[in-house]
Design an enzyme around this catalytic site. Structure first.
Site, PDB file in Angstrom:
ATOM      1  N   LYS A 184     -13.215  -6.127  -9.827  1.00  0.00           N
ATOM      2  CA  LYS A 184     -11.842  -5.911 -10.305  1.00  0.00           C
ATOM      3  C   LYS A 184     -11.202  -7.234 -10.732  1.00  0.00           C
ATOM      4  O   LYS A 184     -11.240  -8.201  -9.998  1.00  0.00           O
ATOM      5  CB  LYS A 184     -11.009  -5.261  -9.200  1.00  0.00           C
ATOM      6  CG  LYS A 184     -11.498  -3.869  -8.823  1.00  0.00           C
ATOM      7  CD  LYS A 184     -10.686  -3.277  -7.687  1.00  0.00           C
ATOM      8  CE  LYS A 184     -10.889  -4.035  -6.401  1.00  0.00           C
ATOM      9  NZ  LYS A 184     -10.264  -3.351  -5.237  1.00  0.00           N
ATOM     10  N   THR A 216       2.303  -2.874  -8.002  1.00  0.00           N
ATOM     11  CA  THR A 216       0.836  -2.743  -7.982  1.00  0.00           C
ATOM     12  C   THR A 216       0.317  -2.594  -6.547  1.00  0.00           C
ATOM     13  O   THR A 216      -0.843  -2.875  -6.267  1.00  0.00           O
ATOM     14  CB  THR A 216       0.170  -3.984  -8.625  1.00  0.00           C
ATOM     15  OG1 THR A 216       0.636  -5.164  -7.931  1.00  0.00           O
ATOM     16  CG2 THR A 216       0.485  -4.080 -10.102  1.00  0.00           C
ATOM     17  N   GLY A 218      -1.405  -1.080  -3.674  1.00  0.00           N
ATOM     18  CA  GLY A 218      -2.365   0.012  -3.494  1.00  0.00           C
ATOM     19  C   GLY A 218      -3.215   0.343  -4.705  1.00  0.00           C
ATOM     20  O   GLY A 218      -3.919   1.356  -4.704  1.00  0.00           O
ATOM     21  N   THR A 219      -3.193  -0.514  -5.716  1.00  0.00           N
ATOM     22  CA  THR A 219      -4.032  -0.236  -6.892  1.00  0.00           C
ATOM     23  C   THR A 219      -5.502  -0.147  -6.508  1.00  0.00           C
ATOM     24  O   THR A 219      -6.230   0.715  -6.994  1.00  0.00           O
ATOM     25  CB  THR A 219      -3.864  -1.327  -7.976  1.00  0.00           C
ATOM     26  OG1 THR A 219      -3.973  -2.610  -7.350  1.00  0.00           O
ATOM     27  CG2 THR A 219      -2.539  -1.219  -8.688  1.00  0.00           C
ATOM     28  N   GLY A 220      -5.918  -1.081  -5.627  1.00  0.00           N
ATOM     29  CA  GLY A 220      -7.338  -1.144  -5.257  1.00  0.00           C
ATOM     30  C   GLY A 220      -7.771   0.084  -4.463  1.00  0.00           C
ATOM     31  O   GLY A 220      -8.821   0.674  -4.738  1.00  0.00           O
ATOM     32  N   CYS A 221      -6.954   0.474  -3.477  1.00  0.00           N
ATOM     33  CA  CYS A 221      -7.286   1.664  -2.665  1.00  0.00           C
ATOM     34  C   CYS A 221      -7.346   2.892  -3.563  1.00  0.00           C
ATOM     35  O   CYS A 221      -8.251   3.731  -3.447  1.00  0.00           O
ATOM     36  CB  CYS A 221      -6.211   1.911  -1.610  1.00  0.00           C
ATOM     37  SG  CYS A 221      -5.881   0.505  -0.550  1.00  0.00           S
TER      38      CYS A 221
END
Ligand SMILES: Nc1ncnc2c1ncn2[C@@H]1O[C@H](COP(=O)(O)OP(=O)(O)OP(=O)(O)O)[C@@H](O)[C@H]1O
Ligand SMILES: [Mg+2]
Length: 274
Positions: A184, A216, A218-221
């Site tokens: 990412k 942004t 929690g974008t990764g979760c």
């Protein structure tokens, strides 16, 4: 349908975010909005809002494992997603749950490992001593590993400050056992944002302009869970990642503007865009 259920059952092993933007809450919202079924083994309760994490209450290892077993023994899973694990003991529990998950054809299920280490506000979500355990025990079990740039650095010992760096880290992580990596680019500076999906068969770039926003959280979760939902529903890896990427980007664009810090996404954007 992967020999599993039509809906696509996802067992999520991750921490709770009281603010609702990241962690288990983001995972459940993403999986649900993409039409799959979310079940959970909660690893920790974090006291958290858009400004940061102010407390962490780890769940005892036997209770984490029992939650996972209760889900697998009855409801079953067509994919597993891991998020915040906290320490090496929890990494070992996640590995055991992954090994015991079987779809209705008796085969192992796809596994998305989001190697969460540090929250957006800077709080540590993984004991640094557990990084070696993630590498040794989870990489070889990962159908898809989704590190951000600092996590890629921590897992490989290599720099990750450019897309080329991310690519080098990605190939190293494949060498270390991951079947595929989604590197990412959110933390790599630049007006354009590039995520790289790398497998032994090649590479697909997901690229767009960086959205100018502080929302942004929690974008990764969300991305990792959306990928797990797709895999649980029987999409192939590239299709699952492409749908997840589109889902996250639209959710960032539709962010409701909550909180004074890194605000949450709108996981339900499609309910409002009809
Ligand atoms: N400003 C932005 N504009 C567009 N896409 C973004 C932006 N920030 C993050 N993304 C996308 O969100 C996803 C998550 O990337 P990021 O590198 O931020 O992960 P992360 O650090 O694990 O997130 P988190 O802090 O939620 O754990 C990636 O697909 C990335 O491209
Ligand atoms: Mg993350």
């Amino acid at each position: 349908m992967n020999g599993g259920s039509r809906i696509g059952r996802v067992l999520i092993i991750a921490g709770s975010d009281s603010g609702g933007g990241a962690g288990i809450q983001a995972d459940i919202k993403a999986v649900t909005m993409l039409g799959a079924y979310a079940a959970t083994a909660v690893t920790a309760i974090t006291v958290q809002n858009t400004l940061g994490v102010t407390g962490v209450h780890p769940i005892p290892l036997d209770i984490i494992e029992a939650q996972g077993r209760a889900v697998l023994d009855d409801i079953g899973a067509d994919a597993i997603k891991t998020g915040m694990l906290g320490d090496a003991g929890t990494v070992a529990v996640a590995a055991r749950l992954i090994d015991s998950a079987r779809n209705s054809m008796g085969r192992g299920v796809p596994v998305v490992i989001d190697p969460v280490m540090i929250a957006k506000g800077g709080a540590s979500l993984l004991d640094p001593h557990a990084i070696a355990a993630v590498r040794a025990e989870l990489l070889p079990r990962a159908t898809l590993l989704t590190p951000n740039a600092p996590e890629a650095e921590a897992l490989t010992g290599l720099p990750a400050t450019s897309t080329d760096d991310l690519r080098r880290c990605g190939y190293e992580l494949l060498e270390a056992g991951a079947k595929a990596v989604l590197m990412k680019g959110g933390h790599v500076p630049g007006d354009r944002l590039v995520d790289l999906l790398i497998t032994r068969d090649g590479e697909t770039a997901f690229e767009d302009v960086r959205i100018d926003t502080r929302h942004t959280h929690g974008t990764g979760c969300t991305l990792a869970s959306a990928c797990a939902a797709g895999l649980a529903q029987g999409l192939d890896l590239t299709a699952a990642v492409a749908r997840a990427w589109d889902y996250v980007h639209r959710a960032i664009e539709a962010a409701p503007g909550l909180g004074k810090g890194h605000g949450p996404l709108d996981h339900g954007w499609m309910l409002r865009s009809r």
